[in-house]
Write a protein that holds these residues in place. Structure first.
Motif, PDB file in Angstrom:
ATOM      1  N   THR A 270       0.837  -1.205   0.000  1.00 39.34           N
ATOM      2  CA  THR A 270       0.000   0.000   0.000  1.00 39.34           C
ATOM      3  C   THR A 270       0.871   1.254   0.000  1.00 39.34           C
ATOM      4  O   THR A 270       0.620   2.192  -0.758  1.00 39.34           O
ATOM      5  CB  THR A 270      -0.931  -0.003   1.233  1.00 39.34           C
ATOM      6  N   VAL A 271       1.919   1.270   0.825  1.00 40.49           N
ATOM      7  CA  VAL A 271       2.827   2.422   0.875  1.00 40.49           C
ATOM      8  C   VAL A 271       3.549   2.579  -0.462  1.00 40.49           C
ATOM      9  O   VAL A 271       3.714   3.701  -0.965  1.00 40.49           O
ATOM     10  CB  VAL A 271       3.819   2.282   2.054  1.00 40.49           C
ATOM     11  N   LEU A 272       3.963   1.477  -1.059  1.00 46.60           N
ATOM     12  CA  LEU A 272       4.621   1.537  -2.365  1.00 46.60           C
ATOM     13  C   LEU A 272       3.678   2.100  -3.424  1.00 46.60           C
ATOM     14  O   LEU A 272       4.066   2.962  -4.224  1.00 46.60           O
ATOM     15  CB  LEU A 272       5.121   0.156  -2.779  1.00 46.60           C
ATOM     16  N   ASN A 273       2.425   1.649  -3.433  1.00 49.18           N
ATOM     17  CA  ASN A 273       1.444   2.175  -4.388  1.00 49.18           C
ATOM     18  C   ASN A 273       1.230   3.670  -4.188  1.00 49.18           C
ATOM     19  O   ASN A 273       1.156   4.437  -5.152  1.00 49.18           O
ATOM     20  CB  ASN A 273       0.111   1.435  -4.261  1.00 49.18           C
ATOM     21  N   GLN A 274       1.146   4.091  -2.943  1.00 48.64           N
ATOM     22  CA  GLN A 274       0.986   5.521  -2.676  1.00 48.64           C
ATOM     23  C   GLN A 274       2.205   6.303  -3.137  1.00 48.64           C
ATOM     24  O   GLN A 274       2.080   7.410  -3.665  1.00 48.64           O
ATOM     25  CB  GLN A 274       0.723   5.760  -1.190  1.00 48.64           C
ATOM     26  N   GLY A 275       3.387   5.718  -2.949  1.00 47.35           N
ATOM     27  CA  GLY A 275       4.612   6.365  -3.416  1.00 47.35           C
ATOM     28  C   GLY A 275       4.626   6.545  -4.923  1.00 47.35           C
ATOM     29  O   GLY A 275       5.034   7.592  -5.438  1.00 47.35           O
ATOM     30  N   LEU A 276       4.175   5.526  -5.637  1.00 46.28           N
ATOM     31  CA  LEU A 276       4.095   5.646  -7.101  1.00 46.28           C
ATOM     32  C   LEU A 276       3.120   6.737  -7.503  1.00 46.28           C
ATOM     33  O   LEU A 276       3.383   7.489  -8.451  1.00 46.28           O
ATOM     34  CB  LEU A 276       3.677   4.302  -7.712  1.00 46.28           C
ATOM     35  N   GLN A 277       2.008   6.844  -6.803  1.00 48.74           N
ATOM     36  CA  GLN A 277       1.035   7.897  -7.112  1.00 48.74           C
ATOM     37  C   GLN A 277       1.644   9.275  -6.883  1.00 48.74           C
ATOM     38  O   GLN A 277       1.406  10.208  -7.644  1.00 48.74           O
ATOM     39  CB  GLN A 277      -0.242   7.733  -6.274  1.00 48.74           C
ATOM     40  N   VAL A 278       2.447   9.425  -5.825  1.00 49.41           N
ATOM     41  CA  VAL A 278       3.119  10.703  -5.551  1.00 49.41           C
ATOM     42  C   VAL A 278       4.037  11.061  -6.720  1.00 49.41           C
ATOM     43  O   VAL A 278       4.061  12.210  -7.178  1.00 49.41           O
ATOM     44  CB  VAL A 278       3.901  10.632  -4.215  1.00 49.41           C
ATOM     45  N   VAL A 279       4.761  10.081  -7.238  1.00 48.76           N
ATOM     46  CA  VAL A 279       5.652  10.324  -8.381  1.00 48.76           C
ATOM     47  C   VAL A 279       4.840  10.690  -9.617  1.00 48.76           C
ATOM     48  O   VAL A 279       5.173  11.643 -10.337  1.00 48.76           O
ATOM     49  CB  VAL A 279       6.549   9.097  -8.642  1.00 48.76           C
ATOM     50  N   TYR A 280       3.766   9.955  -9.898  1.00 49.49           N
ATOM     51  CA  TYR A 280       2.934  10.229 -11.080  1.00 49.49           C
ATOM     52  C   TYR A 280       2.371  11.641 -11.045  1.00 49.49           C
ATOM     53  O   TYR A 280       2.388  12.363 -12.042  1.00 49.49           O
ATOM     54  CB  TYR A 280       1.773   9.247 -11.187  1.00 49.49           C
TER      55      TYR A 280
ATOM     56  N   PHE B 204       3.556  14.152  -9.327  1.00 50.52           N
ATOM     57  CA  PHE B 204       4.672  15.094  -9.433  1.00 50.52           C
ATOM     58  C   PHE B 204       5.013  15.343 -10.901  1.00 50.52           C
ATOM     59  O   PHE B 204       5.212  16.488 -11.312  1.00 50.52           O
ATOM     60  CB  PHE B 204       5.888  14.554  -8.678  1.00 50.52           C
ATOM     61  N   ILE B 205       5.065  14.294 -11.696  1.00 51.52           N
ATOM     62  CA  ILE B 205       5.335  14.445 -13.134  1.00 51.52           C
ATOM     63  C   ILE B 205       4.231  15.259 -13.799  1.00 51.52           C
ATOM     64  O   ILE B 205       4.509  16.156 -14.603  1.00 51.52           O
ATOM     65  CB  ILE B 205       5.493  13.061 -13.795  1.00 51.52           C
ATOM     66  N   LEU B 206       2.981  14.973 -13.446  1.00 50.00           N
ATOM     67  CA  LEU B 206       1.854  15.736 -13.983  1.00 50.00           C
ATOM     68  C   LEU B 206       1.957  17.201 -13.580  1.00 50.00           C
ATOM     69  O   LEU B 206       1.783  18.101 -14.404  1.00 50.00           O
ATOM     70  CB  LEU B 206       0.533  15.129 -13.491  1.00 50.00           C
ATOM     71  N   LEU B 207       2.284  17.446 -12.332  1.00 48.84           N
ATOM     72  CA  LEU B 207       2.418  18.812 -11.828  1.00 48.84           C
ATOM     73  C   LEU B 207       3.546  19.552 -12.546  1.00 48.84           C
ATOM     74  O   LEU B 207       3.382  20.708 -12.949  1.00 48.84           O
ATOM     75  CB  LEU B 207       2.667  18.773 -10.318  1.00 48.84           C
TER      76      LEU B 207
END
Length: 177
Positions: free
Chosen positions: A123-133, A135-138
């Motif tokens: 779950t933490v890894l999935n949330q981390g990937l979402q943070v990266v995604y 960030f790229i969008l931002l």
């Protein structure tokens, strides 16, 4: 209407629908629908996730578990659609940041037993990937956003990243020595 005319009519309707879905308006409509679905899934987790252990009803537990299993793919796919959009819309990056914030606040870890550290780590890894995604969008939108939106969305992203850091610390604290 004859059979040949029916087939032609169905083909024309299919082509028109396919063209609309591929258009910027169709792409935006898909993003809007997926943002709504993702928010509904995350709302189920926030509202019902903490009561999962207290409830004995299998249907209740299944609803929470299903929302958890579907929320990460739904958010990932939605953010991917946002990144692949051929048009610019300030709301897209705002929706991405809010989805990320909701995902970090959703009570997903409560959907599993306290001893299930492998699931918590996933779950933490999935949330981390979402943070990266997000960030790229931002980053892809920063040049086009007004200053007040840049600041607000950057703060929302930073809050999500900090929340992820807290979740990671909790996970490490719960691991045996």
């Amino acid at each position: 209407m004859r059979r040949g005319e029916e087939n032609l009519s169905v083909r024309n309707a299919t082509r028109a629908a396919t063209a609309w879905v591929a258009s910027p308006v169709g792409h935006l409509a898909r993003i809007e629908v997926l943002v709504t679905i993702s928010c509904c899934l995350l709302a189920v987790l926030v509202l019902l996730g903490s009561g999962r252990r207290a409830s004995r009803r299998a249907s209740f537990r299944l609803a929470v578990w299903s929302a958890l299993m579907l929320s990460y793919p739904a958010v990932s796919y939605t953010i991917g659609l946002m990144q692949s959009a051929s048009f610019r819309n300030e709301l897209i990056v705002a929706w991405g940041c809010f989805l990320l914030l909701l995902l970090g606040c959703a009570d997903g870890i409560a959907a599993y037993s306290l001893n299930d550290t492998d699931q918590q780590a996933r779950t933490v890894l999935n949330q981390g990937l979402q943070v990266v995604y997000v960030f790229i969008l931002l980053l892809s939108y920063l040049g086009a956003l007004p200053l007040h939106l840049k600041v607000l969305l950057s703060l929302l992203w930073a809050l999500s990243a900090a929340k992820l850091g807290d979740a990671r610390k909790e996970l490490n604290r719960g691991r045996p020595g």
